[in-house]
Write a protein that holds these residues in place. Structure first.
Motif, mmCIF file in Angstrom:
data_model
loop_
_atom_site.group_PDB
_atom_site.id
_atom_site.type_symbol
_atom_site.label_atom_id
_atom_site.label_comp_id
_atom_site.label_asym_id
_atom_site.label_seq_id
_atom_site.Cartn_x
_atom_site.Cartn_y
_atom_site.Cartn_z
ATOM 1 N N LYS A 1 -4.184 23.273 29.738
ATOM 2 C CA LYS A 1 -4.790 21.957 29.571
ATOM 3 C C LYS A 1 -5.541 21.857 28.254
ATOM 4 O O LYS A 1 -5.978 20.795 27.847
ATOM 5 C CB LYS A 1 -5.757 21.668 30.738
ATOM 6 C CG LYS A 1 -5.065 21.549 32.083
ATOM 7 C CD LYS A 1 -4.583 20.140 32.326
ATOM 8 C CE LYS A 1 -3.453 20.063 33.341
ATOM 9 N NZ LYS A 1 -3.818 20.556 34.655
ATOM 10 N N SER A 2 -5.732 22.996 27.598
ATOM 11 C CA SER A 2 -6.477 23.021 26.337
ATOM 12 C C SER A 2 -5.572 22.551 25.190
ATOM 13 O O SER A 2 -4.365 22.394 25.380
ATOM 14 C CB SER A 2 -6.955 24.437 26.058
ATOM 15 O OG SER A 2 -5.844 25.229 25.713
ATOM 16 N N GLY B 1 -11.867 19.021 29.544
ATOM 17 C CA GLY B 1 -11.520 20.274 30.196
ATOM 18 C C GLY B 1 -11.361 20.131 31.696
ATOM 19 O O GLY B 1 -11.357 21.109 32.425
ATOM 20 N N ASN B 2 -11.251 18.886 32.194
ATOM 21 C CA ASN B 2 -10.993 18.724 33.618
ATOM 22 C C ASN B 2 -9.589 19.185 33.946
ATOM 23 O O ASN B 2 -8.739 19.283 33.085
ATOM 24 C CB ASN B 2 -11.146 17.252 34.024
ATOM 25 C CG ASN B 2 -12.607 16.883 34.158
ATOM 26 O OD1 ASN B 2 -13.464 17.764 34.143
ATOM 27 N ND2 ASN B 2 -12.887 15.604 34.252
ATOM 28 N N THR B 3 -9.356 19.461 35.210
ATOM 29 C CA THR B 3 -8.050 19.997 35.585
ATOM 30 C C THR B 3 -7.038 18.887 35.834
ATOM 31 O O THR B 3 -6.083 19.065 36.560
ATOM 32 C CB THR B 3 -8.163 20.875 36.837
ATOM 33 O OG1 THR B 3 -8.909 20.156 37.810
ATOM 34 C CG2 THR B 3 -8.840 22.177 36.525
ATOM 35 N N GLY B 4 -7.220 17.751 35.201
ATOM 36 C CA GLY B 4 -6.217 16.699 35.310
ATOM 37 C C GLY B 4 -6.274 16.013 36.661
ATOM 38 O O GLY B 4 -7.293 16.010 37.331
ATOM 39 N N LYS B 5 -5.118 15.461 37.054
ATOM 40 C CA LYS B 5 -5.073 14.700 38.299
ATOM 41 C C LYS B 5 -5.306 15.590 39.494
ATOM 42 O O LYS B 5 -4.717 16.657 39.623
ATOM 43 C CB LYS B 5 -3.700 14.034 38.434
ATOM 44 C CG LYS B 5 -3.705 12.584 37.994
ATOM 45 C CD LYS B 5 -2.370 11.976 38.328
ATOM 46 C CE LYS B 5 -1.702 11.455 37.074
ATOM 47 N NZ LYS B 5 -0.327 11.115 37.264
ATOM 48 N N LYS B 6 -6.132 15.143 40.413
ATOM 49 C CA LYS B 6 -6.277 15.871 41.676
ATOM 50 C C LYS B 6 -5.161 15.400 42.610
ATOM 51 O O LYS B 6 -4.773 14.243 42.578
ATOM 52 C CB LYS B 6 -7.659 15.566 42.290
ATOM 53 C CG LYS B 6 -8.793 16.165 41.472
ATOM 54 C CD LYS B 6 -9.195 17.540 42.007
ATOM 55 C CE LYS B 6 -9.767 18.448 40.944
ATOM 56 N NZ LYS B 6 -10.871 17.933 40.188
#
Lengths: 326, 307
Positions: free
Chosen positions: A171-172, A320-325
């Motif tokens: 994701k980075s 830096g969120n992990t995208g879609k939950k």
């Protein structure tokens, strides 16, 4: 209650293998799923990790290298370093070239490492392999169900760590460059990204994760031999990734669970219906079945069970969120 | 020394025939076919089945050898039948798998598919024939001494091995004539060179692809039978040759038929000459060393074009 224990031990045993395979599949996913690198030598890199960790931690062997007696955690770290070094050598030789040259070279590495495992007795114990590989906390927990469950917990923790680390990595900005190279190398180069350097990093990190998977395997089974690392292992990991969905780390884990379940079930069924004298043929049929599943997935559902999530909102990525939950 | 060279050339001719198929599918279909080794294995085993069938049909008991060879006419007939069946098998796998993937998807997906096809094909064969090694003929051959022992260690060769060398040479010459003088042969070279341009000039690319599979599979079947004749027939026959095949094809330069032949002979010689250096157990790794060396020094191969 008494009937529950065997079932519970079987489930624990089954899940342990599934988790170990999932670690290997995550390593391959970084290479193939996110960077488009075709590694046909998975079994070779897994073997390097397994043998390294075993040699570093095991008691002295009468006629091969050993007796360093390091803690298991040190063995795991050593396994990652060693697999990474082998990957570095292979990557430098093959990654500058056309894509399928990497496939052929990694295939060659796996074949050569298999020969070394079989013949370099002073290092690998030869065809009989290495025994008495220490199982962590065994003196506390014994060899029964309690230890299996503890090892499952440890493996799950490792899997979780690897998953979080890889998720953060892909994701980075680094991960975005990898995907850019996968989709269009010329465009990525035009933006000033050195494709070779990024590909090499991705290849080495992926192989380190595979080596860690090999080390997890070695300390779970307590015994490794050259025939544990045949091309069929490479094939199983590939099928897990394709079935689960390459380009998605949760897909890789789901695929490992699904294919290992299918593999174990088909093995049990074939053992029931095929007479004892024909067991070898039954095992062959099992591999044909998995081959057919892989081919069918590639044709009809190339994105796998889960597949890559494309187009996560850019704003979320940068924090830096992990995208879609979900 | 001379004996090692002779042995290397015999292994090399098997590798050459297989490598021609690899280089053809690589240049025309544009992917590294990991299932090509299995065509060698299937060719060898299909010939074994046809041999049993033809010998039973003849009804005259076991196969009567021709002259000094260990085999008779039934094996040559079985070779022809096996080559035909292997070609059909290659076309079947292409129709079932590769053609569907060519329609959508990239070349690298074809490589994964071929890897899956290789394991499925080998294990299907193992399911049908079992795992024990087999032979076409149990005749014991007396090796002919071509060079006396006091000249560089001397050289002995069996009639079967001479037959393999001669038929390989004939096959390569025939293939050369086909590619140089027939319309289909020219169309194949054009497609390998530039598929888009070939299609524009009205070449039927599907026919070219079919031809590439057929030629590759026929040569693979011949190579498989040769390997079975000079070594033994076993399920791992083709898979163990896969790395030498790739090394030979890349060494010769992808797309170059003559390069594949030269590459095959060089890899065969290198394998044979490595035995006194590293020991027989590491023989199979020689092809890998050749491969790494050529990738580092000249990745386009000896006869390849610079891209």
């Amino acid at each position: 209650m008494a009937d529950l224990i065997p079932i519970l031990s079987y489930v624990t045993f089954f899940l342990c293998f599934a988790v170990i395979f999932a670690v290997m599949a995550l390593g391959l996913n970084l290479q193939w799923g996110f960077t488009g690198l075709f590694n046909v030598g998975v079994a070779g890199f897994v073997a390097v990790g397994a043998y390294t960790s075993a040699i570093l931690t095991a008691p002295p062997y009468p006629d091969s290298l050993g007796g360093f007696g390091l803690p298991v955690a040190a063995g795991w770290v050593g396994a990652m370093i060693m697999s990474g070094l082998v990957a570095l050598v292979v990557g430098v030789a093959a990654l500058r070239l056309r894509h399928d040259y990497l496939a052929i070279t990694t295939f060659g590495v796996a074949v050569t490492l298999q020969l070394v495992a079989l013949n370099a007795r002073w290092l690998t114990g030869g065809p009989f392999g290495l025994q008495f590989i220490p199982k962590p906390f065994q003196d506390l927990l014994g060899t029964g169900l309690a230890w299996n469950m503890a090892y499952l917990a440890m493996s799950l923790a490792v899997l979780g760590l690897v998953y979080v680390a890889l998720e953060r990595l892909v994701k980075s900005p680094f991960g975005r460059v990898l995907r850019a190279i996968r989709e269009d190398e010329t465009a990525a180069e035009a933006l000033g990204k050195r494709a070779f350097s990024f590909r090499l990093q991705s290849f080495v990190i992926g192989c380190m994760v595979m080596g860690l998977g090999g080390a997890l395997y070695a300390h779970f089974v307590g015994y490794i031999a050259p025939e544990d690392f045949l091309p069929i292992l490479t094939f199983q990991i590939w099928t897990m990734l394709i079935v689960g969905g390459s380009g998605n780390n949760r897909g890789a884990i789901a695929g490992a669970l699904a294919v290992w379940l299918l593999w174990s079930l088909s093995g049990t069924v074939l053992r029931q219906i095929i007479p004892q004298s024909e067991q070898a043929r039954g095992a062959a049929l099992q591999i044909v079945l998995i081959g057919v599943i892989l081919a069918a997935m590639l044709i009809w559902r190339p994105r796998g069970l889960v597949g890559e999530v494309i187009g996560t909102p850019a704003g979320k990525d940068e924090k830096g969120n992990t995208g879609k939950k979900a | 020394m001379l004996q090692l060279i002779a042995d290397g050339l015999i292994v090399g001719s098997v590798i050459s025939l297989g490598a021609i198929g690899v280089t053809m599918t690589y240049s025309i279909l544009r992917f590294a076919n990991f299932a090509h080794g299995e065509l060698l294995t299937w060719g060898a085993y299909l010939a074994l089945t046809f041999l049993g069938f033809f010998v039973a049909l003849g009804g005259a008991g076991p196969m009567q050898p021709i002259g000094p060879f260990s085999f008779g006419w039934p094996l040559l007939a079985a070779l022809a039948a096996a080559a035909l069946m292997t070609a059909l098998l290659a076309l079947l796998v292409d129709w079932l798998l590769f053609e569907r993937l060519r329609a959508h998807g990239t070349a690298i997906v074809l490589v994964i598919a071929s890897f899956g096809a290789a394991l499925a094909m080998r294990n299907l064969l193992q399911f049908i024939y079992g795992t024990l090694p087999d032979y076409y003929s149990r005749e014991i051959q007396i090796a002919i001494r071509l060079v006396p022992r006091d000249v560089m260690g001397g050289m002995r060769i069996t009639p079967d091995q001479l037959f393999v060398l001669a038929l390989t040479a004939v096959t390569v010459v025939l293939l050369h004539l086909f590619l140089t003088y027939t319309t289909l042969g020219k169309a194949m070279r054009a497609t390998a060179h530039n598929p888009a341009l070939a299609r524009l000039t009205g070449i039927d690319v599907r026919a070219v692809i079919r031809a590439a599979w057929i030629i590759g599979a026929v040569l693979a079947a011949i190579a498989g039978v040769f390997s079975g004749l000079t070594v033994q027939i076993r399920p791992g026959l083709g898979f163990d040759l896969l790395l030498p095949l790739f090394a030979a094809a890349i060494l010769g330069g992808i797309g170059s038929v003559y390069g594949a032949v030269a590459g095959g002979l060089i890899v065969g010689l290198a394998e044979s000459l490595s035995v006194p250096l590293f020991g027989a157990e590491y023989r199979a790794a020689t092809a890998f060393l050749v491969l790494i060396a050529i990738l580092l020094v000249r990745p386009t191969g000896l006869f390849g074009e610079r891209s």
